[in-house]
Design a protein around this motif. Structure first.
Motif, PDB file in Angstrom:
ATOM      1  N   PRO A  68       0.001  -7.185   4.489  1.00 23.09           N
ATOM      2  CA  PRO A  68       0.130  -5.752   4.179  1.00 23.09           C
ATOM      3  C   PRO A  68      -0.994  -5.194   3.326  1.00 23.09           C
ATOM      4  O   PRO A  68      -1.251  -3.984   3.354  1.00 23.09           O
ATOM      5  CB  PRO A  68       1.477  -5.668   3.443  1.00 23.09           C
ATOM      6  N   LEU A  69      -1.681  -6.030   2.544  1.00 21.54           N
ATOM      7  CA  LEU A  69      -2.788  -5.519   1.735  1.00 21.54           C
ATOM      8  C   LEU A  69      -3.919  -4.989   2.601  1.00 21.54           C
ATOM      9  O   LEU A  69      -4.655  -4.090   2.174  1.00 21.54           O
ATOM     10  CB  LEU A  69      -3.307  -6.635   0.818  1.00 21.54           C
ATOM     11  N   LEU A  70      -4.059  -5.508   3.813  1.00 17.47           N
ATOM     12  CA  LEU A  70      -5.045  -4.983   4.749  1.00 17.47           C
ATOM     13  C   LEU A  70      -4.479  -3.878   5.621  1.00 17.47           C
ATOM     14  O   LEU A  70      -5.155  -2.891   5.920  1.00 17.47           O
ATOM     15  CB  LEU A  70      -5.557  -6.111   5.646  1.00 17.47           C
ATOM     16  N   ALA A  71      -3.219  -4.025   6.021  1.00 19.02           N
ATOM     17  CA  ALA A  71      -2.613  -3.055   6.936  1.00 19.02           C
ATOM     18  C   ALA A  71      -2.462  -1.687   6.294  1.00 19.02           C
ATOM     19  O   ALA A  71      -2.490  -0.664   6.985  1.00 19.02           O
ATOM     20  CB  ALA A  71      -1.256  -3.565   7.417  1.00 19.02           C
ATOM     21  N   CYS A  72      -2.300  -1.643   4.981  1.00 14.97           N
ATOM     22  CA  CYS A  72      -2.145  -0.341   4.308  1.00 14.97           C
ATOM     23  C   CYS A  72      -3.395   0.520   4.458  1.00 14.97           C
ATOM     24  O   CYS A  72      -3.298   1.754   4.494  1.00 14.97           O
ATOM     25  CB  CYS A  72      -1.830  -0.561   2.826  1.00 14.97           C
ATOM     26  N   ALA A  73      -4.559  -0.107   4.547  1.00 17.80           N
ATOM     27  CA  ALA A  73      -5.791   0.666   4.726  1.00 17.80           C
ATOM     28  C   ALA A  73      -6.059   0.992   6.186  1.00 17.80           C
ATOM     29  O   ALA A  73      -6.726   1.982   6.490  1.00 17.80           O
ATOM     30  CB  ALA A  73      -6.971  -0.109   4.145  1.00 17.80           C
ATOM     31  N   THR A  74      -5.542   0.175   7.101  1.00 17.49           N
ATOM     32  CA  THR A  74      -5.777   0.414   8.530  1.00 17.49           C
ATOM     33  C   THR A  74      -5.040   1.638   9.040  1.00 17.49           C
ATOM     34  O   THR A  74      -5.502   2.302   9.972  1.00 17.49           O
ATOM     35  CB  THR A  74      -5.337  -0.825   9.327  1.00 17.49           C
ATOM     36  N   VAL A  75      -3.908   1.971   8.425  1.00 20.61           N
ATOM     37  CA  VAL A  75      -3.101   3.110   8.882  1.00 20.61           C
ATOM     38  C   VAL A  75      -3.840   4.431   8.694  1.00 20.61           C
ATOM     39  O   VAL A  75      -3.660   5.377   9.452  1.00 20.61           O
ATOM     40  CB  VAL A  75      -1.758   3.117   8.122  1.00 20.61           C
ATOM     41  N   ARG A  76      -4.708   4.500   7.651  1.00 21.93           N
ATOM     42  CA  ARG A  76      -5.459   5.726   7.342  1.00 21.93           C
ATOM     43  C   ARG A  76      -4.510   6.900   7.105  1.00 21.93           C
ATOM     44  O   ARG A  76      -4.669   7.982   7.660  1.00 21.93           O
ATOM     45  CB  ARG A  76      -6.445   6.038   8.480  1.00 21.93           C
ATOM     46  N   HIS A  77      -3.516   6.659   6.247  1.00 21.42           N
ATOM     47  CA  HIS A  77      -2.523   7.679   5.928  1.00 21.42           C
ATOM     48  C   HIS A  77      -2.251   7.622   4.424  1.00 21.42           C
ATOM     49  O   HIS A  77      -2.408   6.579   3.782  1.00 21.42           O
ATOM     50  CB  HIS A  77      -1.237   7.433   6.718  1.00 21.42           C
ATOM     51  N   LYS A  78      -1.816   8.738   3.876  1.00 17.33           N
ATOM     52  CA  LYS A  78      -1.561   8.807   2.438  1.00 17.33           C
ATOM     53  C   LYS A  78      -0.462   7.844   2.012  1.00 17.33           C
ATOM     54  O   LYS A  78      -0.553   7.204   0.957  1.00 17.33           O
ATOM     55  CB  LYS A  78      -1.175  10.237   2.058  1.00 17.33           C
ATOM     56  N   LEU A  79       0.583   7.736   2.839  1.00 17.56           N
ATOM     57  CA  LEU A  79       1.665   6.825   2.498  1.00 17.56           C
ATOM     58  C   LEU A  79       1.182   5.378   2.482  1.00 17.56           C
ATOM     59  O   LEU A  79       1.590   4.580   1.632  1.00 17.56           O
ATOM     60  CB  LEU A  79       2.814   6.994   3.499  1.00 17.56           C
ATOM     61  N   GLY A  80       0.307   5.031   3.430  1.00 15.23           N
ATOM     62  CA  GLY A  80      -0.241   3.680   3.445  1.00 15.23           C
ATOM     63  C   GLY A  80      -1.060   3.385   2.206  1.00 15.23           C
ATOM     64  O   GLY A  80      -0.973   2.294   1.627  1.00 15.23           O
TER      65      GLY A  80
END
Length: 673
Positions: free
Chosen positions: A160-172
């Motif tokens: 998840p530490l990488l996936a949060c940046a891949t979403v490119r969304h404020k919530l991520g």
């Protein structure tokens, strides 16, 4: 007579009884013989009690693993709600991409930090008694199975530490902030609560976790910066932004704006200082305008540097404290044995009671051994880092050559730059191979340089300090006629070859005095055999040193060019370049972006790009008056088309595209026979 003397020495040893049995045992168990100035905690990691932090590793993983899983599922549902990847699994939520490895985006440092955390965790995992913190303490028979399972658990744990940046969304980004802060706070609290551990060395656990803490601190600042940027940037522009769009335009601009400079007819001779400066610059990587290294390359080099730190730390704490323990616990009894074996020189070997000088000599030898080990380790780390920096410059040179289509400038044979099964496997494992080769290269260098430094110290430096002759000086002293004969033979052959067997004509050189040449060749054959033995030894030493130093470089092969495919590192690198060039060519990406760029509507006759095919976009119902901007765009597109037509690496792709009869919305004429 000899029997009497040996018997007398044994009687003297027994009668003097310079050490009783109890004293001997107490001397061997050096816990009691340590000097008061040397604290026992620094010497013996085994007496350090186990420390249980407030937040144990098991509690940490039990709490954070479900949270990470929930974050991953929530982000996956968020991506599906935002109608991204609609064709993936028919709309069923799937795993998020950890990073766009074939795209040029701005979160390169974030990806490198997460991979650094993962690799450092695996380094700690190899030496842990409990490889999987979620389970109870494992037994010796099942520990290896849990290690294999942990190799899959840790990548999922930090996913998840990488996936949060891949979403490119404020919530991520918000979830990334919370996750990175939690991980960072818990790791720092654990090390503050228990800085010492009995594993290998008292501070090894803390020092090995330094890369993890630094990477988590970087993530703790990176995610808030991304969150702030998402609020300051317009949402529509942020969502529609293509990753790497700015880089492709900059690269194309740098390529088209370059003008060949006028070469001077007179060649200026470079000074020795400038040549040395250019040679040193080849081992450093300086950024170049318009060019950016791919993400995989930067990731592999950063992981290799972390691997160098982890391996060097393990080599340091596993050997140096042991040498210090032996040096601090050295007694006269051990010195007597070393003197009897002839390892330590002694003026009076028959009098074992007076061994103060020999004891100091042994301690000096152990101190020299410690200095040799540290110096060789520092030299190995510097050489490995220098090779890794040099490989960045070599990567850039190879990529630029392949971008221009100069395949033979990089490969020994002509290669077709197309993806294949083998190329995809090599591309996936390239960063891991680079990390593993850096670890093995450092170990090999340490063994070689430590042996060489010890041999030089004990055969040259210490005898010169003490004024005694050792075996090396005795061999050189006894064999000086042999060495002199070889030197004279080599000098004589060179002089005769220059003055007797070579004749300078007007424009070329020719052989002369051939009968004398044949005679000298026959007479000096036995001596040349001995010279050849020394040359063979020198060749072996040079080959070992060269291969050990360049072992971490995958851009060069350690084998001959005809068999370089048997080198797994170079083989992986070559196939990695095929994937990178065929899938991430900056000019190709810029060309595709220009084709996919929607045309701006002009007046009422403007056409919307979303409702018309790409080929019909170029057809306007009414001719618009020519403008300067239109001329610039047309000129740029024609320049791009000219660049692509002269790029042999894209020939296969163009042929496949142009063979389509409906390419670009127009019917192509059949090819002429």
């Amino acid at each position: 007579m000899a029997a009497n003397s040996s018997g007398g020495m044994q009687d003297a040893l027994l009668d003097n009884s310079f050490v009783s049995n109890d004293d001997l045992l107490s001397d061997w168990y050096i816990y009691e013989t340590l000097e008061p100035s040397a604290p026992q905690d620094d010497m013996f990691p085994s007496i350090i009690p186990d420390c249980d932090p407030t937040i144990s590793p098991r509690l940490y993983h039990i709490c954070m693993a479900p949270i990470s899983l929930a974050v991953l599922l929530g982000l996956s549902l968020l991506v599906k709600r935002r109608h991204l990847h609609r064709s993936c699994w028919n709309g069923i939520p799937g795993l998020l991409s950890p990073a766009n490895f074939l795209e040029e985006e701005g979160n390169r440092g974030l990806v490198a930090a997460v991979f650094g955390i993962l690799f450092s965790s695996l380094c700690v995992l190899v030496l842990d008694k409990d490889p999987l913190p979620l389970l109870a303490p494992s037994s010796q028979s099942t520990r290896e199975y849990w290690k294999i399972l942990a190799l899959l658990y840790y990548p999922a744990f930090y996913y998840p530490l990488l996936a949060c940046a891949t979403v490119r969304h404020k919530l991520g980004y918000l979830l990334g902030c919370l996750l990175s802060w939690c991980h960072c706070a818990i790791h720092i609290w654990q090390k503050v609560d228990c800085p010492q551990s009995p594993k290998i060395y008292r501070y090894y656990s803390t020092l090995s976790d330094v890369p993890i803490i630094l990477c988590l601190v970087l993530l703790s600042f990176w995610y808030p910066a991304l969150l702030i940027r998402s609020f300051t940037t317009q949402e529509e522009t942020w969502d529609n932004e293509v990753p790497g769009r700015g880089y492709y335009k900059k690269y194309l601009k740098a390529i088209l704006s370059k003008r060949p400079g006028k070469k001077s007819s007179t060649k200026i001779e470079e000074s020795l200082l400038s040549q040395v400066r250019m040679y040193l610059r080849s081992y450093t990587y300086t950024p170049e305008e318009g060019f950016r290294l791919p993400l995989k390359l930067l990731l592999s080099v950063s992981l290799a540097l972390i691997a160098v730190y982890q391996v060097a730390l393990l080599l340091l704490v596993a050997v140096i404290p042991t040498i210090q323990i032996v040096r601090a616990g050295m007694t006269k009894d051990v010195v007597v044995l070393l003197v009897q074996f002839g390892l330590v020189p002694s003026e009076n070997p028959a009098v074992p009671g007076d061994m103060e000088k020999e004891l100091s000599t042994v301690k000096h030898y152990l101190w020299s051994l410690e200095v040799c080990y540290i110096c060789s380790l520092v030299l190995c780390c510097l050489l490995t880092c220098a090779m890794l920096l040099r490989t960045l410059a070599m990567h850039r040179t190879n990529l630029k050559a392949l971008y221009q289509g100069a395949v033979l400038d990089v490969f020994y044979k002509a290669h077709i730059l197309r993806p294949s099964r083998r190329a995809i496997v090599c591309w996936m494992s390239f960063a891991a191979f680079q990390t593993a080769f850096a670890c093995l290269g450092l170990l090999i260098q340490q063994v070689i340089f430590f042996i060489c430094s010890v041999a030089f110290t004990f055969l040259v430096v210490i005898p010169l300090q003490s004024g005694t002759n050792t075996y090396l000086f005795k061999v050189i002293q006894n064999m000086w006629p042999f060495w002199l004969t070889l030197v004279v033979a080599v000098i004589v052959q060179n002089l005769m070859a220059h003055y007797q067997f070579l004749e300078q004509l007007s424009l070329q050189k020719e052989l002369t005095n051939r009968r004398a040449l044949y005679i000298v060749t026959y007479l000096l054959f036995p001596i040349n055999v001995l010279v050849g033995v020394l040359a063979g030894v020198w060749r072996m030493i040079i080959s070992a040193l060269y291969n050990a130093i360049h072992f971490c470089q995958l851009d060069i092969s350690l084998l001959n060019r005809s068999v370089e495919t048997f080198d797994p590192g170079y083989h992986t690198y070559c196939h990695y370049l095929k994937i990178e060039v065929s899938q991430s060519h900056p000019v190709m990406k810029a060309f595709c972006l220009l084709l996919l760029q929607p045309a701006k509507p002009q007046g009422t006759a403007g056409l919307r790009a979303t409702n018309i095919e790409e080929g019909i976009q170029l057809m306007q119902p009414k001719k618009a008056p020519p403008s300067r901007s239109r001329f610039k765009k047309s000129r740029a597109r024609w320049g791009l088309a000219y660049t692509l037509l002269n790029n042999p690496s894209l020939t296969a792709c163009r042929k496949n595209a142009l063979s389509d009869p409906m390419a670009n919305g127009t019917q192509l004429s059949p090819p002429k026979p």
